[in-house]
Design a protein around this motif. Structure first.
Motif: not given
Length: 269
Positions: A63-66, A92-94, A117-118, A197-200
């Motif tokens: 669900d993170c789209g990797y 996602c990514g954490a 987390v993926t 993770d990515v916030a923006s």
């Protein structure tokens, strides 16, 4: 990727020879009893299972789209988490350190693993109480290769764990895979260090007078922007902000002749 409902059913089947109602009751007691002790050490408490097999093929995508976790550097050190931890894609990514807790029979005492987390582990309405990933339960559903590093046997079922956020150590810079078309650009952001993770995400063209254009999370770590013909033929810069507020700017990471489908490497945290 294996159907998520089927994954939840398999987890409940693995957990113990007791009936499903007893499984939920027993795990809940362990979870509640461990919470206070775990908090005092700076760790949180959850439980963990695995899905797929030792090859990790079932954990690809997510669900993170990797997509292909091997080619992107995540490999087998991945996990799905329940919704309360997934937080609508925000983790996602954490990266987490995970260790067995309070069960010497099923856990390898003193061992720990690091996972990224993926994907999401959703509740299953077909199971009593929604299964192991029903909110507010905190649950990790990881690859078998990682699970067996902390569990004494692949048949240990749902094991009690402690977990905590840790910095993500990455080789090389943040990766940007550009997809879409001249009117809609979609960028997969991965290999993010620091908090992971990515916030923006914002994008800027080399002829845009320094103006950043914010992108929207389309799903997972895929970020989109529309009305983009003016960005075609320009070098692209990206500004990535993580959940802890840190910012990395990758100037002109995609040259003016960039093409859809290409991957570019920028700065790093």
């Amino acid at each position: 990727m294996q159907a998520l409902g089927e994954r939840s059913r398999q987890k409940m089947a693995m957990a113990t020879p007791m009936n499903a109602f007893a499984v939920v009751a027993v795990i809940s007691v362990v979870y509640l009893a461990a919470s206070t002790a775990a908090a005092s050490g700076g760790w949180d408490v959850a439980d963990a299972t695995f899905y797929g097999d030792m090859s990790g093929k079932a954990t690809m995508g997510g669900d993170c789209g990797y997509g292909d976790l091997f080619s992107q550097g995540y490999g087998l050190a991945n996990t799905a988490v329940s919704g309360v931890l997934f937080n609508n894609y925000e983790t996602c990514g954490a990266c987490y350190e995970v260790r067995c807790f309070n069960d010497e029979r099923r856990c390898r005492q003193g061992s720990s693993i690091h996972v990224t987390v993926t994907s999401l582990c959703p509740p299953d309405p077909k199971l009593p109480g929604g299964g192991l990933c029903q909110p507010p339960r905190k649950h990790f559903d990881m690859s078998e290769a990682m699970y067996t590093k902390i569990a004494t046997t692949p048949y240990a079922g749902s094991i009690p764990i402690q977990f905590r956020r840790v910095p993500c150590a990455k080789a090389g810079g943040i990766k940007f895979q550009i997809k879409g078309n001249p009117w809609w650009i979609l960028v997969l952001v991965y290999n993010v260090g620091g908090s992971g993770d990515v916030a923006s995400v914002s994008v800027r063209g080399s002829s845009s007078s320094g103006a950043w254009r914010p992108m929207e999370r389309e799903w997972g770590q895929n970020w989109q922007i529309t009305k983009t013909p003016e960005l075609m033929g320009q070098a692209l810069s990206f500004q990535v902000t993580t959940g802890d507020g840190k910012v990395v700017v990758s100037d002109n990471v995609a040259p003016a002749h960039w093409q859809f489908g290409q991957i570019f490497e920028g700065g790093q945290f």
